[in-house]
Write a protein that holds these residues in place. Sequence first.
Motif: not given
Length: 631
Positions: A567-577
Amino acid sequence: MWYYLRIVFLVIFIGGIPTWIRVLSFWNRSCDYFQTLIDPDPSSDVYDFIVVGAGSAGSAIANRLSKNNKVLLIEGGGNPVALHRIPGIAYEILNNPDVDWMYETIPQKAAAFGLKEKKMRWPRGKSLGGSSNLNYMFYLRGNPLDYENWANITDDATWKYENVLPFFKKSLVYNGRFADNKKHYGQSEYGNLYVEAREYSPFREEFINAGKELGYTEIDANADQRTGFGDVEASIRNGSRWGAYRAFLEPLMYRENLKIAKYSQATKIKIDKTNRATGVFYTHHGQRKFARANKEVIISAGAVDSPKLLLLSGIGPRKHLESLGIRVKVASEHVGKNLQDHSAVALMPITIDKPLSLMPLRDFTLDQVLKYWMNGTGVFTNPSAAGAQAFISSSIVKKKGVDWPDLQLYMFGAGFSETIVDDFGRVQGYNESVLQPILAPMFGKDGFFILATLVRPHGRGEITLQDKNPFSPPVIDGKYLEHPQDVKVLIEGMKLAVKLVEETKSLGALGAQYQKTPFPQCDHVKWKSDEFWECYIRHFAFSLYHPTSTCTMGKVVDSRLRVNGVRGLRVADASIMPVIVNANTNAPAIMIGEKAADFVRDYWASQYEICPSESILMSDVETKCYYSQLT
Ligand SMILES: Cc1cc2nc3c(=O)[nH]c(=O)nc-3n(C[C@H](O)[C@H](O)[C@H](O)COP(=O)(O)OP(=O)(O)OC[C@H]3O[C@@H](n4cnc5c(N)ncnc54)[C@H](O)[C@@H]3O)c2cc1C
């Protein structure tokens, strides 16, 4: 006299760029060090959100979230040096450890035969703005079908093309050729990312006309991309690079809500016993620190460092983590897997018989310097003399009856200067002894390169850790060209490039000729046969620096970019494609940042804060407040 002055200028200015960068970076780093002796330590505060990585996506997120929340942005590098702003020297800036993480792959089994140690170079930006400070500034969004595919994979319609388009437009100030197309451009009140047409685009018309001669139409690759030839627009303003730093961070250097910890490398995410991310461990100028987040930690460290940070934090494939002695917090088998990248190969050498290509010794004149300085025009506005591009569907795609190109061609209008072998060796990592016989006979001649790029690769690589030391580079295996279809598509790209050169009047009028020069490594097969192209491609294909998909949506993170199991953790950049886009990846990474900020804001708008009594507050800071979903 002028000739010698020009040589002196080139040696001091262009040849000395790596030294200038070192000097300017040292200055920036020292200033930041002394500044931190005066300023309060950012780690002494508590933040709503901590964003790790101030690259293309992270800068956008920090900008949007800090409008109404307290945000700490942790970045491994410092302020970008001013030389980044000059597009014409983008190539010279790469491979400098002060501004580039300088990663490379392990030796490749099926590609990179003509590169040193069979390793592909992977420059990654290390400064505020991230890789948008190193990139070649092509502004592209991808094909609508890319996003349909994402929506299908994630079962979330918010990733459909019509739903991501507003997030591309949100940051945009568009000064390109297609401003009348309001559906795709329009005018955003939030925009600060400038995009414009290139004023200097050698052989733009010739290349597009050559495509038309072969039956292709002229397209705007950013408006419902389809097969065709067209312009390459760029993240540039008045001839000056306009990356994520200038778009999202520079305008808010004095925003109270945003603290930026520069020269700070995140080493681990703190995850508490309830599997909630509560903060980030990092080093700042070599000192160990910890910063706490009340609401969320968002990792935007890019396709190499985001999975690396998850792995270091105990989120990843169980066996891999255990083999390195890392305590498993969440077994997540897909962290670091599904790595995708665009590989590219240039048809070379192509000569022309007119003095029209970019030749630094001839064209980097004082006049051009003044032109750039005074008006932001001329040869220095364009990296590698990029002229135009094309999106092409290979025969494999055509058989499926969809218009979803899998090849991108670029025209680079640069000739064969005497330094070209050294330059390619330094930047792409080519083995000079393989390249020298091919290019040396052309030294001093005008020409151009047609680059074929595999934009929808089938191969999948992976990123793992070599040990649990956060300062060790990860192990990158691109597994380039191991999938047979990938080579077939690039062979078609090479053949189309030859056809454009040899069979069109538009390029013929320049005297364009694809030259046969010594290439002993592929002499055992017939020149221009499929076997020759395969041999050529396996020697000369290189990474086009677009790694993605190592924290893939649907597997490592959910469609709102929340890390599964924490919980409380996201990833947001080119790695999520989930699948790499059919385009250069900077604008899509920024779009992901914009969407992530929206997801975060929406989520927290539906929460309310509960703070326990004073006594609990004093006895245990960690349980100060918590949040609950509004019902
Ligand atoms: C040479 C080159 C040319 C390119 N050309 C183009 C182009 O013309 N057009 C295009 O669209 N795309 C291009 N790209 C690709 C594009 O720039 C990237 O895909 C995009 O910038 C990726 O954005 P990101 O946010 O995922 O990562 P990045 O922009 O790489 O940001 C990651 C950030 O995280 C920081 N970081 C990493 N680890 C840590 C850590 N542990 N702690 C703190 N900070 C950390 C990094 O320093 C960096 O600032 C190019 C890339 C390169 C390298």
